[in-house]
Design an enzyme around this catalytic site. Structure first.
Site, PDB file in Angstrom:
ATOM      1  N   THR A  11       0.815  -1.214   0.000  1.00  0.00           N
ATOM      2  CA  THR A  11       0.000   0.000   0.000  1.00  0.00           C
ATOM      3  C   THR A  11       0.852   1.269   0.000  1.00  0.00           C
ATOM      4  O   THR A  11       0.326   2.372  -0.150  1.00  0.00           O
ATOM      5  CB  THR A  11      -0.934   0.033   1.232  1.00  0.00           C
ATOM      6  OG1 THR A  11      -0.114  -0.114   2.405  1.00  0.00           O
ATOM      7  CG2 THR A  11      -1.967  -1.078   1.192  1.00  0.00           C
ATOM      8  N   ARG A  34      -2.743  -3.501   5.040  1.00  0.00           N
ATOM      9  CA  ARG A  34      -3.970  -3.408   5.850  1.00  0.00           C
ATOM     10  C   ARG A  34      -4.981  -2.450   5.248  1.00  0.00           C
ATOM     11  O   ARG A  34      -6.174  -2.605   5.403  1.00  0.00           O
ATOM     12  CB  ARG A  34      -3.630  -2.942   7.280  1.00  0.00           C
ATOM     13  CG  ARG A  34      -2.917  -3.970   8.120  1.00  0.00           C
ATOM     14  CD  ARG A  34      -2.336  -3.343   9.361  1.00  0.00           C
ATOM     15  NE  ARG A  34      -1.404  -2.266   9.007  1.00  0.00           N
ATOM     16  CZ  ARG A  34      -0.752  -1.508   9.869  1.00  0.00           C
ATOM     17  NH1 ARG A  34      -0.938  -1.687  11.155  1.00  0.00           N
ATOM     18  NH2 ARG A  34       0.078  -0.572   9.457  1.00  0.00           N
ATOM     19  N   TYR A 150      13.903  -1.051  16.751  1.00  0.00           N
ATOM     20  CA  TYR A 150      13.759  -1.109  15.289  1.00  0.00           C
ATOM     21  C   TYR A 150      14.995  -1.768  14.677  1.00  0.00           C
ATOM     22  O   TYR A 150      14.888  -2.724  13.893  1.00  0.00           O
ATOM     23  CB  TYR A 150      13.538   0.292  14.697  1.00  0.00           C
ATOM     24  CG  TYR A 150      13.500   0.245  13.185  1.00  0.00           C
ATOM     25  CD1 TYR A 150      12.442  -0.378  12.529  1.00  0.00           C
ATOM     26  CD2 TYR A 150      14.545   0.770  12.413  1.00  0.00           C
ATOM     27  CE1 TYR A 150      12.416  -0.469  11.143  1.00  0.00           C
ATOM     28  CE2 TYR A 150      14.521   0.684  11.030  1.00  0.00           C
ATOM     29  CZ  TYR A 150      13.455   0.061  10.403  1.00  0.00           C
ATOM     30  OH  TYR A 150      13.440  -0.049   9.026  1.00  0.00           O
ATOM     31  N   LYS A 154      15.598  -5.490  12.604  1.00  0.00           N
ATOM     32  CA  LYS A 154      16.196  -5.625  11.274  1.00  0.00           C
ATOM     33  C   LYS A 154      17.440  -6.516  11.318  1.00  0.00           C
ATOM     34  O   LYS A 154      17.778  -7.170  10.331  1.00  0.00           O
ATOM     35  CB  LYS A 154      16.503  -4.244  10.688  1.00  0.00           C
ATOM     36  CG  LYS A 154      15.231  -3.438  10.382  1.00  0.00           C
ATOM     37  CD  LYS A 154      14.306  -4.184   9.431  1.00  0.00           C
ATOM     38  CE  LYS A 154      13.051  -3.429   9.084  1.00  0.00           C
ATOM     39  NZ  LYS A 154      12.170  -4.134   8.142  1.00  0.00           N
ATOM     40  N   THR A 185       9.747   7.641   2.069  1.00  0.00           N
ATOM     41  CA  THR A 185       8.470   6.940   1.834  1.00  0.00           C
ATOM     42  C   THR A 185       7.542   7.437   2.953  1.00  0.00           C
ATOM     43  O   THR A 185       7.769   8.507   3.499  1.00  0.00           O
ATOM     44  CB  THR A 185       8.683   5.410   1.962  1.00  0.00           C
ATOM     45  OG1 THR A 185       9.177   5.160   3.284  1.00  0.00           O
ATOM     46  CG2 THR A 185       9.683   4.874   0.942  1.00  0.00           C
TER      47      THR A 185
HETATM   48  P1  NDP Z   1       6.081   2.695   4.233  1.00  0.00           P
HETATM   49  O1  NDP Z   1       5.612   3.187   5.560  1.00  0.00           O
HETATM   50  O2  NDP Z   1       5.960   3.592   3.076  1.00  0.00           O
HETATM   51  O3  NDP Z   1       5.377   1.304   3.900  1.00  0.00           O
HETATM   52  C1  NDP Z   1       5.224   0.331   4.893  1.00  0.00           C
HETATM   53  C2  NDP Z   1       4.230  -0.712   4.426  1.00  0.00           C
HETATM   54  O4  NDP Z   1       4.119  -1.722   5.443  1.00  0.00           O
HETATM   55  C3  NDP Z   1       2.847  -0.164   4.179  1.00  0.00           C
HETATM   56  O5  NDP Z   1       2.363  -0.684   2.967  1.00  0.00           O
HETATM   57  C4  NDP Z   1       2.029  -0.690   5.344  1.00  0.00           C
HETATM   58  O6  NDP Z   1       0.712  -0.951   4.905  1.00  0.00           O
HETATM   59  C5  NDP Z   1       2.754  -2.012   5.625  1.00  0.00           C
HETATM   60  N1  NDP Z   1       2.501  -2.483   6.980  1.00  0.00           N
HETATM   61  C6  NDP Z   1       2.913  -1.910   8.145  1.00  0.00           C
HETATM   62  N2  NDP Z   1       2.452  -2.616   9.186  1.00  0.00           N
HETATM   63  C7  NDP Z   1       1.734  -3.655   8.671  1.00  0.00           C
HETATM   64  C8  NDP Z   1       0.991  -4.726   9.247  1.00  0.00           C
HETATM   65  N3  NDP Z   1       0.901  -4.889  10.567  1.00  0.00           N
HETATM   66  N4  NDP Z   1       0.369  -5.596   8.416  1.00  0.00           N
HETATM   67  C9  NDP Z   1       0.453  -5.444   7.079  1.00  0.00           C
HETATM   68  N5  NDP Z   1       1.144  -4.457   6.482  1.00  0.00           N
HETATM   69  C10 NDP Z   1       1.757  -3.566   7.270  1.00  0.00           C
HETATM   70  O7  NDP Z   1       7.613   2.270   4.471  1.00  0.00           O
HETATM   71  P2  NDP Z   1       8.748   1.733   3.474  1.00  0.00           P
HETATM   72  O8  NDP Z   1       8.209   1.327   2.174  1.00  0.00           O
HETATM   73  O9  NDP Z   1       9.855   2.691   3.539  1.00  0.00           O
HETATM   74  O10 NDP Z   1       9.196   0.458   4.290  1.00  0.00           O
HETATM   75  C11 NDP Z   1       9.105  -0.862   3.771  1.00  0.00           C
HETATM   76  C12 NDP Z   1      10.076  -1.734   4.525  1.00  0.00           C
HETATM   77  O11 NDP Z   1      11.392  -1.252   4.323  1.00  0.00           O
HETATM   78  C13 NDP Z   1       9.869  -1.746   6.025  1.00  0.00           C
HETATM   79  O12 NDP Z   1      10.111  -3.054   6.488  1.00  0.00           O
HETATM   80  C14 NDP Z   1      10.919  -0.790   6.549  1.00  0.00           C
HETATM   81  O13 NDP Z   1      11.314  -1.100   7.862  1.00  0.00           O
HETATM   82  C15 NDP Z   1      12.040  -1.040   5.560  1.00  0.00           C
HETATM   83  N6  NDP Z   1      13.010   0.025   5.405  1.00  0.00           N
HETATM   84  C16 NDP Z   1      12.634   1.329   5.159  1.00  0.00           C
HETATM   85  C17 NDP Z   1      13.597   2.303   4.987  1.00  0.00           C
HETATM   86  C18 NDP Z   1      13.254   3.731   4.796  1.00  0.00           C
HETATM   87  O14 NDP Z   1      14.099   4.615   5.106  1.00  0.00           O
HETATM   88  N7  NDP Z   1      12.120   4.078   4.244  1.00  0.00           N
HETATM   89  C19 NDP Z   1      15.023   1.959   4.996  1.00  0.00           C
HETATM   90  C20 NDP Z   1      15.298   0.583   5.267  1.00  0.00           C
HETATM   91  C21 NDP Z   1      14.323  -0.339   5.425  1.00  0.00           C
HETATM   92  P3  NDP Z   1      -0.624  -0.690   5.731  1.00  0.00           P
HETATM   93  O15 NDP Z   1      -0.399   0.495   6.613  1.00  0.00           O
HETATM   94  O16 NDP Z   1      -1.658  -0.465   4.665  1.00  0.00           O
HETATM   95  O17 NDP Z   1      -0.835  -1.963   6.461  1.00  0.00           O
HETATM   96  C1  8X3 Z   2      15.150   2.805   7.841  1.00  0.00           C
HETATM   97  C2  8X3 Z   2      16.462   3.511   7.762  1.00  0.00           C
HETATM   98  O1  8X3 Z   2      18.141   4.837   9.127  1.00  0.00           O
HETATM   99  O2  8X3 Z   2      15.812   5.428   9.380  1.00  0.00           O
HETATM  100  O3  8X3 Z   2      15.328   1.464   8.064  1.00  0.00           O
HETATM  101  O4  8X3 Z   2      16.672   3.402  10.340  1.00  0.00           O
HETATM  102  S1  8X3 Z   2      16.783   4.304   9.230  1.00  0.00           S
END
Ligand code: NDP
Ligand code: 8X3
Length: 251
Positions: A11, A34, A150, A154, A185
Site C-alpha cells: 500500500t 492493511r 527497530y 532488522k 516513503t
Molecule cells: P512505508 O511506511 O511507506 O510502507 C510500509 C508498508 O508496510 C505499508 O504498505 C504498510 O501498509 C505495511 N505495513 C505496516 N504494518 C503492517 C501490518 N501490521 N500488516 C500489514 N502491512 C503492514 O515504508 P517503506 O516502504 O519505507 O518500508 C518498507 C520496509 O522497508 C519496512 O520493512 C521498513 O522497515 C524497511 N526500510 C525502510 C527504509 C526507509 O528509510 N524508508 C530503509 C530501510 C528499510 P498498511 O499500513 O496499509 O498496512
Molecule cells: C530505515 C532507515 O536509518 O531510518 O530502516 O533506520 S533508518
C-alpha cells in the site's frame, strides 16, 4: 517468463513500487497491506494488469495463513515473495521509548515476516523454485540513537535471511536481504506518528533514496540467472555514510 509475485506492504513505499514495476512488466502481482482503500487505488492504477489484492495484518497469524490458503488458483504458485511490510515507531532512547511501540515493531517486523514466509514456503519447496526478498535495513547493521528495537528487528531479519538460505540448501530457492539506508516513503510519517513536519525534516537538505530505487534493485536481482544468489544488498543514498563511534566526555 511471467512470475507470480506476492508482496506485503504494497500500500506504500517500496512494496507499492514493486507492485507497480512487476505488474507493469507483465507479472502477476498479489498486493497486500492493511489499508483497503490504498489496495483499491493500486488495483485501479493497474487495471490492465494481473493484480489480486488481499487486506490483512501480517502480525495476525491466522489472517496470514488464511489469506495465503485462500488465494485464487491462478495466483497460488508464488515465485517471488517480497516481505516489505514493516515499520519503526518512535526515536526515543530505550529508557524513554514506549513498550507498546516495541511490541508492535516486534510483532510486525519479526513475527509478521515469519508468518508470511512460513505460509508461502511450502509452495516454493514443492516446486523447488522461488525467490524471497526480505526488507532489512542499514539499521540492522549500524546502531544509532533511538534505533534500539527497530534496529534489532532488522538485525533479526538479516540473520533469519541467512539461516533461511542455509535451511533451503538444495531447494533452488533464493533469499536476499535488502538493506536500504534513508529512503523517503511513509516510513518517517509512521515513525513520528503522523507528525509530517518532523518526518519531512529527516529528508531536508539531502537527496534520499526513493521507493523506485529499491524496487528497481529488487526487480533487477529477480531477473538474475537462477544459479546466482545475492545474500545481502546494503544500499545508501550517496549523501549518507557511517558516523563513527561516539565517546561521552566528562564535562
Ligand atoms: P512505508 O511506511 O511507506 O510502507 C510500509 C508498508 O508496510 C505499508 O504498505 C504498510 O501498509 C505495511 N505495513 C505496516 N504494518 C503492517 C501490518 N501490521 N500488516 C500489514 N502491512 C503492514 O515504508 P517503506 O516502504 O519505507 O518500508 C518498507 C520496509 O522497508 C519496512 O520493512 C521498513 O522497515 C524497511 N526500510 C525502510 C527504509 C526507509 O528509510 N524508508 C530503509 C530501510 C528499510 P498498511 O499500513 O496499509 O498496512
Ligand atoms: C530505515 C532507515 O536509518 O531510518 O530502516 O533506520 S533508518
Amino acid at each position: 517468463m511471467s512470475k507470480t509475485v506476492f508482496i506485503t506492504g504494497a500500500t506504500s513505499g517500496f512494496g507499492r513500487e514493486c507492485a507497480l514495476l512487476f505488474a507493469q512488466n507483465g507479472h502477476k502481482v498479489i498486493a497486500t497491506g492493511r489499508r483497503l482503500d490504498k489496495l483499491e487505488s493500486l488495483k485501479n492504477e493497474l487495471k490492465d494488469c494481473q493484480v489480486h489484492t488481499v487486506a490483512f495484518d501480517v502480525s495476525d497469524k491466522n489472517a496470514v495463513f488464511s489469506a495465503i490458503a485462500e488465494l485464487p488458483s491462478d495466483y497460488k504458485n508464488i515465485d517471488i515473495l517480497i516481505n516489505s511490510a514493516g515499520l519503526a515507531l518512535g526515536l526515543g532512547h530505550a529508557n524513554d521509548a514506549l513498550i507498546e511501540d516495541w511490541d508492535i515493531m516486534v510483532d510486525t517486523n519479526i513475527k509478521g515476516l515469519l508468518y508470511v514466509t512460513k505460509a508461502v514456503l511450502p509452495v516454493m519447496v514443492t516446486r523447488k523454485s522461488g525467490y524471497i526478498f526480505n526488507l532489512g535495513s542499514t539499521a540492522g547493521n549500524w546502531p544509532y540513537e533511538g534505533g534500539n528495537v527497530y534496529g534489532a528487528t532488522k538485525a533479526f531479519v538479516q540473520q533469519f535471511s541467512r539461516n533461511l538460505r542455509t535451511d533451503l540448501v538444495g531447494t533452488n530457492i533464493r533469499v536476499s536481504n535488502i538493506e536500504p539506508g534513508a529512503a523517503k516513503t511513509e516510513f518517517s510519517d509512521v515513525r513520528f506518528k503522523g507528525d509530517t513536519e518532523k518526518a519531512a525534516k529527516v529528508y531536508e537538505g539531502i537527496e534520499p533514496l526513493v521507493a523506485e530505487d529499491i524496487a528497481n534493485l529488487i526487480y533487477t536481482l529477480s531477473m538474475l540467472p537462477e544459479h546466482v544468489n545475492v545474500n545481502t544488498l546494503e544500499v545508501m543514498p550517496t549523501c549518507q555514510t557511517w558516523g563513527g563511534l561516539k565517546v561521552a566526555k566528562e564535562s
